[in-house]
Design a protein around this motif. Sequence first.
Motif, short mmCIF file in Angstrom:
data_model
loop_
_atom_site.label_atom_id
_atom_site.label_comp_id
_atom_site.label_asym_id
_atom_site.label_seq_id
_atom_site.Cartn_x
_atom_site.Cartn_y
_atom_site.Cartn_z
N ILE A 108 0.81 -1.09 -0.12
CA ILE A 108 -0.25 0.04 -0.17
C ILE A 108 0.74 1.29 -0.05
O ILE A 108 1.83 1.48 0.99
CB ILE A 108 -0.85 0.01 1.05
N ASP A 109 0.71 2.06 -0.95
CA ASP A 109 1.63 3.44 -1.13
C ASP A 109 0.75 4.25 -0.08
O ASP A 109 -0.30 4.76 -0.36
CB ASP A 109 1.56 3.97 -2.52
N GLY A 110 1.72 4.53 0.97
CA GLY A 110 1.04 5.31 2.01
C GLY A 110 0.91 7.00 1.84
O GLY A 110 -0.05 7.74 2.50
N GLY A 111 1.32 7.40 0.64
CA GLY A 111 1.10 8.92 -0.03
C GLY A 111 0.14 8.79 -1.21
O GLY A 111 -0.12 9.90 -1.46
N HIS A 112 -0.63 7.66 -1.55
CA HIS A 112 -1.53 7.73 -2.49
C HIS A 112 -2.86 8.24 -2.07
O HIS A 112 -3.31 8.14 -1.21
CB HIS A 112 -1.56 6.57 -3.25
N PRO A 113 -3.27 9.23 -3.06
CA PRO A 113 -4.56 9.89 -2.67
C PRO A 113 -5.74 8.76 -2.43
O PRO A 113 -6.67 9.13 -1.42
CB PRO A 113 -5.27 10.64 -4.02
N ASP A 114 -5.67 7.61 -2.82
CA ASP A 114 -6.71 6.62 -2.68
C ASP A 114 -6.40 5.47 -1.66
O ASP A 114 -6.86 4.54 -1.49
CB ASP A 114 -7.04 5.65 -3.77
N ARG A 115 -5.16 5.92 -0.85
CA ARG A 115 -4.83 5.10 0.29
C ARG A 115 -6.14 4.83 1.38
O ARG A 115 -7.11 5.67 1.47
CB ARG A 115 -3.77 5.56 1.18
N PRO A 116 -5.96 3.81 2.31
CA PRO A 116 -7.01 3.45 3.03
C PRO A 116 -7.46 4.72 4.09
O PRO A 116 -6.55 5.26 4.44
CB PRO A 116 -6.68 2.33 3.92
N GLN A 117 -8.62 4.64 4.54
CA GLN A 117 -9.25 5.79 5.14
C GLN A 117 -8.40 5.92 6.60
O GLN A 117 -8.18 7.15 6.97
CB GLN A 117 -10.78 5.60 5.63
N PRO A 118 -7.96 4.91 7.15
CA PRO A 118 -7.03 5.28 8.45
C PRO A 118 -5.81 6.12 8.27
O PRO A 118 -5.04 6.70 9.04
CB PRO A 118 -6.79 3.90 9.13
N LEU A 119 -5.35 6.05 6.88
CA LEU A 119 -4.00 6.75 6.65
C LEU A 119 -4.25 8.05 6.20
O LEU A 119 -3.41 9.08 5.92
CB LEU A 119 -3.22 5.85 5.56
N GLN A 120 -5.53 8.47 5.83
CA GLN A 120 -5.93 9.55 5.04
C GLN A 120 -5.32 10.84 5.80
O GLN A 120 -5.04 11.73 5.15
CB GLN A 120 -7.41 9.69 4.88
N ALA A 121 -5.61 10.84 7.39
CA ALA A 121 -5.37 12.17 8.05
C ALA A 121 -3.94 12.05 8.39
O ALA A 121 -3.51 13.27 8.95
CB ALA A 121 -6.23 12.06 9.25
N LEU A 122 -3.14 11.31 7.86
CA LEU A 122 -1.56 11.27 8.51
C LEU A 122 -0.70 11.39 7.42
O LEU A 122 -0.87 11.18 6.10
CB LEU A 122 -1.31 9.75 8.96
N GLU A 123 0.36 12.17 7.49
CA GLU A 123 1.34 12.28 6.74
C GLU A 123 2.25 10.69 6.45
O GLU A 123 2.16 9.99 7.41
CB GLU A 123 2.54 13.26 7.35
N PRO A 124 2.43 10.71 5.16
CA PRO A 124 3.21 9.36 4.78
C PRO A 124 4.60 8.99 5.17
O PRO A 124 5.44 8.78 4.38
CB PRO A 124 2.88 9.33 3.26
N THR A 125 4.72 9.40 6.57
CA THR A 125 6.05 8.94 7.20
C THR A 125 5.78 8.02 8.50
O THR A 125 4.88 7.93 9.07
CB THR A 125 6.70 10.35 7.72
N MET A 126 6.95 7.22 8.39
CA MET A 126 6.73 6.32 9.46
C MET A 126 6.70 6.76 10.85
O MET A 126 6.04 6.25 11.78
CB MET A 126 7.93 5.41 9.66
N MET A 127 7.26 7.98 11.01
CA MET A 127 7.18 8.62 12.18
C MET A 127 5.90 9.15 12.70
O MET A 127 5.30 8.91 13.75
CB MET A 127 8.41 9.88 12.59
N ALA A 128 5.31 9.50 11.61
CA ALA A 128 3.63 10.05 11.90
C ALA A 128 2.93 9.05 12.11
O ALA A 128 1.74 9.06 12.87
CB ALA A 128 3.43 10.86 10.69
N TRP A 129 3.17 7.95 11.73
CA TRP A 129 2.35 6.55 11.78
C TRP A 129 2.71 6.06 13.23
O TRP A 129 1.67 5.68 13.77
CB TRP A 129 2.70 5.60 10.70
N ILE A 130 3.96 6.00 13.57
CA ILE A 130 4.33 5.64 14.93
C ILE A 130 3.46 6.58 16.02
O ILE A 130 2.93 5.86 16.98
CB ILE A 130 5.79 5.67 15.15
#
Length: 296
Positions: free
Chosen positions: A30-52
């Motif tokens: 899953i490309d965490g920066g793609h506009p159609d990424r899953p909803q739980p990722l939509q509000a997050l910057e596509p960086t591992m630190m942001a996800w952590i």
Amino acid sequence: MRFISFEYQGQARAGILLSVDDSGQPALLIDGGHPDRPQPLQALEPTMMAWIESGLVELSRALKRIVPDKACLLPLSAVRLLAPLPRPGKVVGAAFNYRDGLAVSNRPTPEEPVIFVKSHSTVVGPGVTIPLAGGNQVTYEAELAAVIGTPALKTGRDEAASHVCGYAIFNDVSYTNMVREDGGFVRGKNQVATGPLGPWIVSADDIADPYDLRIELDVDGVSLQSSSTAQMLFRIDELIAYASERMPLDPGDIIATGTPAGVAANHKPAAWLRHGQRVTLRIQELGELSNPVVEI
């Protein structure tokens, strides 16, 4: 889930590995920066630190319930894997922390953890060259890395495990002669590119028992370390409790939990790293991390 950082078309971002190619099927992510990424990722910057910082375990559980849009998928073959956490906070290492390593080295068992700090700037990803400064005695060290997900300060053992959001493979490449000369770890543990990390972070909810994992290392196909995390002397909760009594642990920090028997000095002749070699680490359930060695 297996969380990755990768480069695609000149841009770096975070993603999630959906499948591996052991079955013969193309590996997808899953490309965490793609506009159609899953909803739980939509509000997050596509960086591992942001996800952590958002909660990696919670993300893992939410993503498992979702079938991703095909538009946001990429083949793993199209990207270059980076260190899953390209800029961690600090790396807190544990020395002399495997019973089999202590036995083979004839070292006394320490009464409390022996820790040191390794700079985040030493961390590199899969396939990145380990530059070897000639004339030194340099060893590999296969280690289980625990990634801190929430702040920990003066944290007790009973709650320490809840601060871990995931696990990865770590190679604590060390300049043994510098450690011996200095009587300490600062210089010998902080040379350039001495912290290969990867190939991904497996979220803590997918590792049932971090103390029952095979841990192995070979150089050019020759097995030099083969053990189990069951040999760990001070467990992760003890290391977190001990370290957090002495310094704050922050999201994105790494606890490198020590290495088993079989480091370079344990072999006869000693198996110091040399130009042109390739070091490959494997930890059960965490995959494989491999890096070439080049003398500079």
